[in-house]
Write a protein that holds these residues in place. Structure first.
Motif, PDB file in Angstrom:
ATOM      1  N   ALA A   8       0.828  -1.195   0.000  1.00  0.00           N
ATOM      2  CA  ALA A   8       0.000   0.000   0.000  1.00  0.00           C
ATOM      3  C   ALA A   8       0.868   1.254   0.000  1.00  0.00           C
ATOM      4  N   GLU A   9       0.229   2.394  -0.262  1.00  0.00           N
ATOM      5  CA  GLU A   9       0.962   3.658  -0.311  1.00  0.00           C
ATOM      6  C   GLU A   9       1.500   4.063   1.060  1.00  0.00           C
ATOM      7  N   ALA A  10       0.842   3.655   2.134  1.00  0.00           N
ATOM      8  CA  ALA A  10       1.265   4.019   3.490  1.00  0.00           C
ATOM      9  C   ALA A  10       1.547   2.766   4.305  1.00  0.00           C
ATOM     10  N   PHE A  11       2.600   2.813   5.094  1.00  0.00           N
ATOM     11  CA  PHE A  11       2.973   1.753   6.036  1.00  0.00           C
ATOM     12  C   PHE A  11       3.431   0.459   5.362  1.00  0.00           C
ATOM     13  N   GLY A  12       3.531   0.431   4.047  1.00  0.00           N
ATOM     14  CA  GLY A  12       4.028  -0.760   3.365  1.00  0.00           C
ATOM     15  C   GLY A  12       3.186  -1.999   3.597  1.00  0.00           C
ATOM     16  N   THR A  13       1.893  -1.831   3.846  1.00  0.00           N
ATOM     17  CA  THR A  13       1.018  -2.972   4.090  1.00  0.00           C
ATOM     18  C   THR A  13       0.798  -3.744   2.795  1.00  0.00           C
ATOM     19  N   ASN A  14       1.052  -5.037   2.836  1.00  0.00           N
ATOM     20  CA  ASN A  14       0.890  -5.855   1.636  1.00  0.00           C
ATOM     21  C   ASN A  14      -0.578  -6.170   1.388  1.00  0.00           C
ATOM     22  N   CYS A  15      -1.034  -5.871   0.176  1.00  0.00           N
ATOM     23  CA  CYS A  15      -2.357  -6.261  -0.299  1.00  0.00           C
ATOM     24  C   CYS A  15      -2.167  -7.421  -1.271  1.00  0.00           C
ATOM     25  N   TYR A  16      -2.991  -8.438  -1.135  1.00  0.00           N
ATOM     26  CA  TYR A  16      -2.861  -9.628  -1.980  1.00  0.00           C
ATOM     27  C   TYR A  16      -4.158  -9.902  -2.733  1.00  0.00           C
ATOM     28  N   ILE A  17      -3.994 -10.472  -3.905  1.00  0.00           N
ATOM     29  CA  ILE A  17      -5.105 -10.995  -4.696  1.00  0.00           C
ATOM     30  C   ILE A  17      -4.843 -12.479  -4.890  1.00  0.00           C
ATOM     31  N   ILE A  18      -5.861 -13.309  -4.622  1.00  0.00           N
ATOM     32  CA  ILE A  18      -5.724 -14.761  -4.762  1.00  0.00           C
ATOM     33  C   ILE A  18      -6.804 -15.253  -5.718  1.00  0.00           C
ATOM     34  N   ALA A  19      -6.407 -16.050  -6.704  1.00  0.00           N
ATOM     35  CA  ALA A  19      -7.360 -16.584  -7.683  1.00  0.00           C
ATOM     36  C   ALA A  19      -6.896 -17.963  -8.135  1.00  0.00           C
ATOM     37  N   PRO A  20      -7.805 -18.800  -8.637  1.00  0.00           N
ATOM     38  CA  PRO A  20      -7.380 -20.082  -9.195  1.00  0.00           C
ATOM     39  C   PRO A  20      -6.462 -19.903 -10.392  1.00  0.00           C
ATOM     40  N   ALA A  21      -6.709 -18.845 -11.182  1.00  0.00           N
ATOM     41  CA  ALA A  21      -5.913 -18.573 -12.372  1.00  0.00           C
ATOM     42  C   ALA A  21      -6.345 -17.224 -12.920  1.00  0.00           C
ATOM     43  N   ALA A  22      -5.597 -16.698 -13.885  1.00  0.00           N
ATOM     44  CA  ALA A  22      -5.997 -15.474 -14.570  1.00  0.00           C
ATOM     45  C   ALA A  22      -7.346 -15.696 -15.243  1.00  0.00           C
ATOM     46  N   GLN A  25     -12.600 -15.686 -10.938  1.00  0.00           N
ATOM     47  CA  GLN A  25     -12.960 -14.944  -9.745  1.00  0.00           C
ATOM     48  C   GLN A  25     -11.774 -14.934  -8.783  1.00  0.00           C
ATOM     49  N   CYS A  26     -11.778 -14.000  -7.815  1.00  0.00           N
ATOM     50  CA  CYS A  26     -10.655 -13.893  -6.879  1.00  0.00           C
ATOM     51  C   CYS A  26     -11.142 -13.345  -5.554  1.00  0.00           C
ATOM     52  N   VAL A  27     -10.266 -13.393  -4.548  1.00  0.00           N
ATOM     53  CA  VAL A  27     -10.491 -12.714  -3.279  1.00  0.00           C
ATOM     54  C   VAL A  27      -9.344 -11.747  -3.057  1.00  0.00           C
ATOM     55  N   VAL A  28      -9.630 -10.678  -2.332  1.00  0.00           N
ATOM     56  CA  VAL A  28      -8.640  -9.649  -2.005  1.00  0.00           C
ATOM     57  C   VAL A  28      -8.360  -9.724  -0.517  1.00  0.00           C
ATOM     58  N   VAL A  29      -7.094  -9.692  -0.154  1.00  0.00           N
ATOM     59  CA  VAL A  29      -6.686  -9.738   1.249  1.00  0.00           C
ATOM     60  C   VAL A  29      -6.069  -8.404   1.647  1.00  0.00           C
ATOM     61  N   ASP A  30      -6.611  -7.780   2.680  1.00  0.00           N
ATOM     62  CA  ASP A  30      -6.040  -6.591   3.325  1.00  0.00           C
ATOM     63  C   ASP A  30      -5.823  -5.409   2.369  1.00  0.00           C
ATOM     64  N   PRO A  31      -6.899  -4.796   1.863  1.00  0.00           N
ATOM     65  CA  PRO A  31      -6.740  -3.587   1.049  1.00  0.00           C
ATOM     66  C   PRO A  31      -6.486  -2.366   1.934  1.00  0.00           C
ATOM     67  N   GLY A  32      -5.256  -1.922   1.980  1.00  0.00           N
ATOM     68  CA  GLY A  32      -4.850  -0.847   2.883  1.00  0.00           C
ATOM     69  C   GLY A  32      -5.032   0.536   2.302  1.00  0.00           C
ATOM     70  N   ILE A  33      -4.149   1.441   2.693  1.00  0.00           N
ATOM     71  CA  ILE A  33      -4.288   2.858   2.355  1.00  0.00           C
ATOM     72  C   ILE A  33      -3.810   3.120   0.928  1.00  0.00           C
ATOM     73  N   GLY A  34      -4.670   3.734   0.128  1.00  0.00           N
ATOM     74  CA  GLY A  34      -4.297   4.150  -1.217  1.00  0.00           C
ATOM     75  C   GLY A  34      -4.080   3.028  -2.203  1.00  0.00           C
ATOM     76  N   VAL A  35      -4.802   1.913  -2.064  1.00  0.00           N
ATOM     77  CA  VAL A  35      -4.556   0.758  -2.944  1.00  0.00           C
ATOM     78  C   VAL A  35      -5.542   0.647  -4.097  1.00  0.00           C
ATOM     79  N   THR A  36      -6.608   1.447  -4.108  1.00  0.00           N
ATOM     80  CA  THR A  36      -7.716   1.164  -5.029  1.00  0.00           C
ATOM     81  C   THR A  36      -7.299   1.262  -6.500  1.00  0.00           C
ATOM     82  N   ASP A  37      -6.527   2.262  -6.862  1.00  0.00           N
ATOM     83  CA  ASP A  37      -6.136   2.404  -8.271  1.00  0.00           C
ATOM     84  C   ASP A  37      -5.233   1.256  -8.707  1.00  0.00           C
ATOM     85  N   ARG A  38      -4.241   0.944  -7.895  1.00  0.00           N
ATOM     86  CA  ARG A  38      -3.331  -0.154  -8.236  1.00  0.00           C
ATOM     87  C   ARG A  38      -4.085  -1.481  -8.272  1.00  0.00           C
ATOM     88  N   LEU A  39      -4.989  -1.666  -7.346  1.00  0.00           N
ATOM     89  CA  LEU A  39      -5.782  -2.887  -7.311  1.00  0.00           C
ATOM     90  C   LEU A  39      -6.623  -3.014  -8.580  1.00  0.00           C
TER      91      LEU A  39
END
Length: 248
Positions: A8-22, A25-39
């Motif tokens: 993330a943009e602040a505190f270096g919090t890792n945001c993860y995306i997990i999916a069976p494949a490209a 469908q997927c799940v998102v883990v820990d969307p922190g500060i300022g991640v929406t555009d990159r996500l």
């Protein structure tokens, strides 16, 4: 399995995306500060459709963007009940200095749809089966997410991965375990006795080849941490180590 990670943009919090494949469908883990555009960019790049957000705990640096991420897609946020109140009032999990850092006032709204997770529960979604391990200490509701053995491909220039592909089980450890350290226990809701029990009962039994994807910093393995992490070393001896009072 496909895993995409970025800080993330602040505190270096890792945001993860997990999916069976490209393209799945997927799940998102820990969307922190300022991640929406990159996500959004990464979801488009890998043609992924989120169906849920999973939170390792309720601290603001891990939950800040959960409402916009969930609201834009009409999806559920999953959190342990012991940290549920932090989605309503995240200031309850902050120290005095962190409250000052945020200006003493946090404008925040919780997601419309929140589901609570239990220890040992298997979340089945997006073609994935993810085990919830309640591992309190950093917060009362800290959890780790684990997956079984699978061929996993890692992506993300900003997260140091152990390998490009692996068949080892995965552990998304949140702020329970880091490379060479553990999460701090001096914030509201922290408990070093509980952290020691989590290290002993939840972390140490994991297989050495388990890849640890932490809430901050680079990926590691249980084997590496068993050999070199001083907190795991003390927990393995049956001692009760003193936890860090600074850091994440």
């Amino acid at each position: 399995m496909l895993v995409v990670g970025f800080p993330a943009e602040a505190f270096g919090t890792n945001c993860y995306i997990i999916a069976p494949a490209a393209g799945e469908q997927c799940v998102v883990v820990d969307p922190g500060i300022g991640v929406t555009d990159r996500l959004d960019d990464l979801l488009a790049e890998h043609r992924l459709q989120p169906v849920a957000v999973m939170l390792t705990h309720g601290h603001l640096d891990h939950t800040f963007s959960v409402t916009p991420v969930c609201g834009a897609r009409g999806i559920t946020a999953y959190i342990h009940p012991s940290d549920r109140e932090l989605l309503t009032d995240p200031a309850k999990g902050l120290s005095t200095d962190l409250k000052s850092l945020f200006g003493g006032k946090i404008s925040y709204s919780e997601p419309d749809d929140i589901a609570e997770m239990a220890d040992g529960q298997v979340l089945t979604m997006a073609g994935l089966s993810i085990l919830v391990d309640h591992a309190p200490g950093h917060t009362g509701g800290s959890v780790m997410f684990r997956t079984a053995d699978a061929q996993t491909t890692f992506h993300g220039r900003d997260v140091r991965w152990p390998a490009r592909a692996s068949e080892a089980p995965l552990c998304f450890s949140g702020d329970v375990l880091f490379e060479g350290s553990i999460g701090r226990t001096d914030l509201p809701g922290g408990d070093m006795d509980a952290m020691w029990a989590s290290l002993r009962d939840k972390v140490l039994p994991l297989a050495d080849e388990t890849i640890v994807l932490p809430g901050h910093g680079p990926a590691t393995t249980i084997g590496k941490e068993r050999a070199g992490n001083p907190y795991l070393y003390e927990a393995a001896k049956g001692a009760q180590p003193s936890g860090p009072n600074r850091g994440w």
